[in-house]
Design an enzyme around this catalytic site. Sequence first.
Site, PDB file in Angstrom:
ATOM      1  N   PHE A 235      13.340   5.086  10.743  1.00 32.32           N
ATOM      2  CA  PHE A 235      12.027   4.586  10.339  1.00 32.32           C
ATOM      3  C   PHE A 235      11.125   5.777  10.044  1.00 32.32           C
ATOM      4  CE2 PHE A 235       7.835   2.711  10.669  1.00 32.32           C
ATOM      5  CZ  PHE A 235       8.024   1.581   9.887  1.00 32.32           C
ATOM      6  N   VAL A 236      10.696   5.880   8.777  1.00 36.34           N
ATOM      7  CA  VAL A 236       9.907   7.040   8.362  1.00 36.34           C
ATOM      8  C   VAL A 236       8.450   6.645   8.112  1.00 36.34           C
ATOM      9  CG1 VAL A 236      11.842   8.336   7.394  1.00 36.34           C
ATOM     10  CG2 VAL A 236      10.624   6.708   5.948  1.00 36.34           C
TER      11      VAL A 236
ATOM     12  N   ASP B 283      14.564  -0.438   1.055  1.00 38.61           N
ATOM     13  CA  ASP B 283      15.256  -0.516   2.348  1.00 38.61           C
ATOM     14  C   ASP B 283      16.288  -1.652   2.248  1.00 38.61           C
ATOM     15  OD1 ASP B 283      15.740  -0.144   5.086  1.00 38.61           O
ATOM     16  OD2 ASP B 283      14.088  -1.429   5.690  1.00 38.61           O
TER      17      ASP B 283
ATOM     18  N   GLU C 126       7.708   2.271  -6.185  1.00 37.93           N
ATOM     19  CA  GLU C 126       7.872   1.842  -4.790  1.00 37.93           C
ATOM     20  C   GLU C 126       7.839   3.042  -3.857  1.00 37.93           C
ATOM     21  OE1 GLU C 126       8.220  -0.905  -3.155  1.00 37.93           O
ATOM     22  OE2 GLU C 126       8.586  -2.431  -4.681  1.00 37.93           O
ATOM     23  N   ASP C 127       7.441   2.807  -2.615  1.00 32.84           N
ATOM     24  CA  ASP C 127       7.539   3.858  -1.607  1.00 32.84           C
ATOM     25  C   ASP C 127       8.977   4.025  -1.128  1.00 32.84           C
ATOM     26  OD1 ASP C 127       7.552   1.360  -0.365  1.00 32.84           O
ATOM     27  OD2 ASP C 127       6.108   1.892   1.200  1.00 32.84           O
TER      28      ASP C 127
ATOM     29  N   LYS D 247       0.805  -1.197   0.000  1.00 30.37           N
ATOM     30  CA  LYS D 247       0.000   0.000   0.000  1.00 30.37           C
ATOM     31  C   LYS D 247       0.852   1.267   0.000  1.00 30.37           C
ATOM     32  CE  LYS D 247      -3.358  -2.069   3.181  1.00 30.37           C
ATOM     33  NZ  LYS D 247      -3.907  -1.938   4.548  1.00 30.37           N
TER      34      LYS D 247
ATOM     35  N   ARG E 276      -0.406   6.959   7.302  1.00 36.12           N
ATOM     36  CA  ARG E 276      -0.310   6.993   5.840  1.00 36.12           C
ATOM     37  C   ARG E 276      -0.851   8.304   5.273  1.00 36.12           C
ATOM     38  NH1 ARG E 276       0.997   1.810   3.948  1.00 36.12           N
ATOM     39  NH2 ARG E 276       0.108   0.062   5.087  1.00 36.12           N
TER      40      ARG E 276
ATOM     41  N   LYS F  20      17.012   3.891   1.095  1.00 35.49           N
ATOM     42  CA  LYS F  20      17.793   3.802   2.337  1.00 35.49           C
ATOM     43  C   LYS F  20      18.950   2.827   2.085  1.00 35.49           C
ATOM     44  CE  LYS F  20      14.685   3.411   5.906  1.00 35.49           C
ATOM     45  NZ  LYS F  20      14.088   2.619   7.011  1.00 35.49           N
TER      46      LYS F  20
HETATM   47  P1  5GP Z   1      12.600  -3.794   1.869  1.00 34.56           P
HETATM   48  O1  5GP Z   1      12.085  -5.109   1.356  1.00 34.56           O
HETATM   49  O2  5GP Z   1      13.401  -3.020   0.839  1.00 34.56           O
HETATM   50  O3  5GP Z   1      13.391  -3.978   3.139  1.00 34.56           O
HETATM   51  O4  5GP Z   1      11.392  -2.926   2.321  1.00 34.56           O
HETATM   52  C1  5GP Z   1      10.313  -2.755   1.544  1.00 34.56           C
HETATM   53  C2  5GP Z   1       9.105  -2.321   2.316  1.00 34.56           C
HETATM   54  O5  5GP Z   1       9.313  -2.196   3.719  1.00 34.56           O
HETATM   55  C3  5GP Z   1       8.698  -0.958   1.854  1.00 34.56           C
HETATM   56  O6  5GP Z   1       7.928  -1.025   0.668  1.00 34.56           O
HETATM   57  C4  5GP Z   1       7.945  -0.419   3.051  1.00 34.56           C
HETATM   58  O7  5GP Z   1       6.594  -0.819   2.976  1.00 34.56           O
HETATM   59  C5  5GP Z   1       8.633  -1.083   4.238  1.00 34.56           C
HETATM   60  N1  5GP Z   1       9.610  -0.153   4.837  1.00 34.56           N
HETATM   61  C6  5GP Z   1      10.949  -0.172   4.752  1.00 34.56           C
HETATM   62  N2  5GP Z   1      11.504   0.858   5.436  1.00 34.56           N
HETATM   63  C7  5GP Z   1      10.464   1.547   5.944  1.00 34.56           C
HETATM   64  C8  5GP Z   1      10.372   2.748   6.729  1.00 34.56           C
HETATM   65  O8  5GP Z   1      11.341   3.419   7.098  1.00 34.56           O
HETATM   66  N3  5GP Z   1       9.105   3.138   7.063  1.00 34.56           N
HETATM   67  C9  5GP Z   1       7.986   2.461   6.692  1.00 34.56           C
HETATM   68  N4  5GP Z   1       6.823   2.950   7.070  1.00 34.56           N
HETATM   69  N5  5GP Z   1       8.038   1.347   5.939  1.00 34.56           N
HETATM   70  C10 5GP Z   1       9.269   0.893   5.578  1.00 34.56           C
END
Ligand code: 5GP
Length: 176
Positions: A149-150, A99, A95-96, A39, A162, A128
């Site tokens: 963490f944002v 990470d 993507e949002d 989402k 959100r 990140k």
């Molecule tokens: P990844 O698989 O790259 O570790 O993370 C992907 C998902 O983790 C993102 O699409 C997001 O939904 C969540 N996520 C990662 N870092 C953050 C953060 O700092 N804040 C929030 N709210 N969600 C995060």
Amino acid sequence: MSMDVYISAEEIEARVKDMAQEITQWIGDDEVLCVANLKGSFMFFADLIRHLRSQKVKVDFIATESYVGTQNSGQVRILKDLQHTCRGEKLLVVEDIVDTGLTLSKVLDHFLTMHCPSEMKVATLLDKPSRRRVEMKADFVGFTIEDAFVVGYGLDYNEYYRNLPYIGILRNTEER
Ligand code: 5GP
């Protein structure tokens, strides 16, 4: 728990418009399917798409799950797939945040094996890089951020925040 404004609504708006210009150039006269990974990307997606100046833009949505609270389980599941295939079309994955890179890696693998686009690029609002567990690089990046963490502008903490028009840093969350 407290909230600091990290990226203001005005900064986001300006950067999203610039990104849309870059992406419009990449699309050219071609057909493109823009896919939001729900989402977290919904607000960024809506703003980005409305600034694309291309004629043949289609949209679709996927949903993935990887987190419980701020804990990354390392497991990524595709909860919802595309409605239509995008075989032979340009594909823009929106993507949002990237990470660890695990979600994007899973999503890109999935698209390449199941949907066969002619070309695929990734736009992410936030990056990140310090937390990467797999090598992943988005083609269009809004903001590169520190290891915090944002929330806000689509991103949540346990489904809250959100709706914030800015990106905030949530302090005093549990250890990741
Ligand atoms: P990844 O698989 O790259 O570790 O993370 C992907 C998902 O983790 C993102 O699409 C997001 O939904 C969540 N996520 C990662 N870092 C953050 C953060 O700092 N804040 C929030 N709210 N969600 C995060």
